[in-house]
Design an enzyme around this catalytic site. Structure first.
Site, PDB file in Angstrom:
ATOM      1  N   TYR A   1     -11.878  -1.767  -8.832  1.00 35.63           N
ATOM      2  CA  TYR A   1     -12.672  -2.737  -8.058  1.00 35.63           C
ATOM      3  C   TYR A   1     -14.078  -2.856  -8.659  1.00 35.63           C
ATOM      4  CZ  TYR A   1     -15.134  -4.647  -3.950  1.00 35.63           C
ATOM      5  OH  TYR A   1     -15.902  -5.418  -3.110  1.00 35.63           O
TER       6      TYR A   1
ATOM      7  N   SER B   1     -15.245   1.085   4.147  1.00 35.95           N
ATOM      8  CA  SER B   1     -14.551  -0.181   4.360  1.00 35.95           C
ATOM      9  C   SER B   1     -13.449  -0.020   5.408  1.00 35.95           C
ATOM     10  CB  SER B   1     -13.970  -0.660   3.026  1.00 35.95           C
ATOM     11  OG  SER B   1     -13.349  -1.905   3.166  1.00 35.95           O
TER      12      SER B   1
ATOM     13  N   HIS C   1       0.843  -1.209   0.000  1.00 35.03           N
ATOM     14  CA  HIS C   1       0.000   0.000   0.000  1.00 35.03           C
ATOM     15  C   HIS C   1       0.875   1.256   0.000  1.00 35.03           C
ATOM     16  CE1 HIS C   1      -3.410  -2.516   0.794  1.00 35.03           C
ATOM     17  NE2 HIS C   1      -3.180  -2.700   2.073  1.00 35.03           N
TER      18      HIS C   1
ATOM     19  N   MET D   1     -13.823 -16.837  -0.318  1.00 43.43           N
ATOM     20  CA  MET D   1     -12.567 -16.375   0.292  1.00 43.43           C
ATOM     21  C   MET D   1     -12.706 -16.239   1.800  1.00 43.43           C
ATOM     22  SD  MET D   1     -10.901 -13.823  -2.542  1.00 43.43           S
ATOM     23  CE  MET D   1      -9.538 -13.424  -1.462  1.00 43.43           C
TER      24      MET D   1
HETATM   25  P1  A3P Z   1     -15.883  -3.900   2.232  1.00 42.68           P
HETATM   26  O1  A3P Z   1     -15.339  -3.518   3.567  1.00 42.68           O
HETATM   27  O2  A3P Z   1     -16.548  -2.761   1.527  1.00 42.68           O
HETATM   28  O3  A3P Z   1     -16.757  -5.093   2.290  1.00 42.68           O
HETATM   29  P2  A3P Z   1      -8.540  -4.976   0.865  1.00 42.68           P
HETATM   30  O4  A3P Z   1      -8.356  -6.378   0.457  1.00 42.68           O
HETATM   31  O5  A3P Z   1      -7.810  -3.983   0.004  1.00 42.68           O
HETATM   32  O6  A3P Z   1      -8.279  -4.785   2.316  1.00 42.68           O
HETATM   33  O7  A3P Z   1     -10.080  -4.588   0.608  1.00 42.68           O
HETATM   34  C1  A3P Z   1     -11.081  -5.122   1.439  1.00 42.68           C
HETATM   35  C2  A3P Z   1     -12.424  -4.842   0.783  1.00 42.68           C
HETATM   36  O8  A3P Z   1     -12.568  -5.750  -0.327  1.00 42.68           O
HETATM   37  C3  A3P Z   1     -13.573  -5.130   1.715  1.00 42.68           C
HETATM   38  O9  A3P Z   1     -14.650  -4.287   1.295  1.00 42.68           O
HETATM   39  C4  A3P Z   1     -13.850  -6.586   1.413  1.00 42.68           C
HETATM   40  O10 A3P Z   1     -15.115  -7.024   1.818  1.00 42.68           O
HETATM   41  C5  A3P Z   1     -13.690  -6.580  -0.096  1.00 42.68           C
HETATM   42  N1  A3P Z   1     -13.406  -7.932  -0.609  1.00 42.68           N
HETATM   43  C6  A3P Z   1     -12.529  -8.847  -0.119  1.00 42.68           C
HETATM   44  N2  A3P Z   1     -12.580  -9.979  -0.832  1.00 42.68           N
HETATM   45  C7  A3P Z   1     -13.497  -9.773  -1.796  1.00 42.68           C
HETATM   46  C8  A3P Z   1     -14.006 -10.596  -2.844  1.00 42.68           C
HETATM   47  N3  A3P Z   1     -13.584 -11.836  -3.015  1.00 42.68           N
HETATM   48  N4  A3P Z   1     -14.956 -10.070  -3.650  1.00 42.68           N
HETATM   49  C9  A3P Z   1     -15.391  -8.805  -3.484  1.00 42.68           C
HETATM   50  N5  A3P Z   1     -14.962  -7.976  -2.505  1.00 42.68           N
HETATM   51  C10 A3P Z   1     -14.017  -8.465  -1.675  1.00 42.68           C
END
Ligand code: A3P
Length: 285
Positions: A194, A136, A106, A233
């Protein structure tokens, strides 16, 4: 001499987040975190591939998708991007990863080893609309014991967008990587959103395959889709630390959080800061 010490960042209601100040850049106080100076000395290989995101932009998702596309096989393990997360992995641990390594961060380009640019390794950037990112991150931070944040949403939004919390502001981060692309036109960069992956994962995976130079059948891509739903996941990868990465997913949850006043304030703020930025974000699908 590099400085790294704990910092109490304060929201508008006086609630605090415990973070690390690493030479003026604020990071979570990862139990196994490393200094930015360590990140800069990671030895980059010619065939490394780097995923760069602002936190909560879908890093885990993009990592899993790309890992499977690269491997050409469906992987049903509990490994996450943390295994190859630059802020938490020393050069020795990185050295153990087989090539081609798929690593992620990041951080900003200026924090990364010079060889990212010099060796022109492939970089994948995943962006997400800032309103959903804010929601998020707010929810995520409240689940992290070592951040210890108990504040209210109403007190979070302003200081968050002004960059008072971790990894600087979303705006600075996005603009910084846009500048990197402009200044390094020969650096191979694939920019994904995304929201686009949510809209049509097959289409976006084809872009990744083309960028990586791998050929995968539609049948295989469908299997990757099934294996990388948020539910799949969550089942495979959520551990018992209490930290919630796989929350809700999707596009537009911000509408359940932003008040009309917050939304108006942010839209104005965004217009001022992003006026010269050609990127277009989707806030709803
Ligand atoms: P939300 O909090 O809006 O649900 P990162 O991986 O960069 O930390 O981002 C996390 C965000 O991606 C979270 O969003 C999470 O729920 C979402 N996320 C993680 N896995 C995902 C998947 N397989 N499909 C869609 N969104 C996903």
């Amino acid at each position: 001499m590099s400085q790294k010490h704990l910092l109490e960042a304060v929201d508008d209601g006086g609630d605090t987040l415990t973070l690390l100040n690493d030479n003026g850049f604020f990071l979570p106080n990862f139990p196994d975190g490393v200094r930015i100076s360590c990140v800069r000395s990671v030895r980059i290989r010619d065939d490394d591939i780097l995923l760069c995101t602002y936190p909560k932009s879908g890093t885990h998702w993009a990592f899993e998708i790309t890992r499977e596309l690269l491997a050409g096989e469906i992987v049903e393990d509990n490994k996450t991007k943390v295994q190859a997360f630059m802020e938490r992995t020393s050069d020795e641990k990185f050295a153990d990863l087989p090539s081609p390594r798929f690593i992620n961060t990041h951080l900003l380009m200026k924090h990364l080893p010079d060889d990212v640019r010099k060796k022109k390794i492939k970089v994948i950037i995943v962006l997400r609309n800032p309103k959903d990112v804010a929601v998020s991150l707010y929810n995520f931070l409240k689940t992290i014991p070592f951040v210890n944040y108990k504040g209210d949403w109403k007190n979070f939004v302003g200081p968050y967008f002004q960059g008072k919390f971790m990894y600087g502001s979303w705006i600075d981060h996005v603009l910084d990587w846009e500048q990197v692309k402009q200044d390094n036109p020969d650096l191979p960069v694939l920019t994904l959103f995304y929201e686009d992956i949510q809209e049509d994962q097959m289409r976006e995976m084809r872009k990744i395959c083309e960028f990586l130079g791998v050929e995968r059948t539609d049948d295989f891509l469908s299997k990757v889709c099934k294996n990388t739903t948020i539910a799949a996941m969550r089942t495979r990868k959520e551990d018992d630390s209490g930290i919630k990465v796989f929350r809700k997913g999707g596009v537009g949850d911000w509408k359940n959080w932003f008040t009309v006043a917050q939304n108006e304030w942010f839209d104005q703020f965004y217009q001022e800061k992003m006026v010269d930025c050609p990127l277009q974000f989707k806030y709803t699908l």
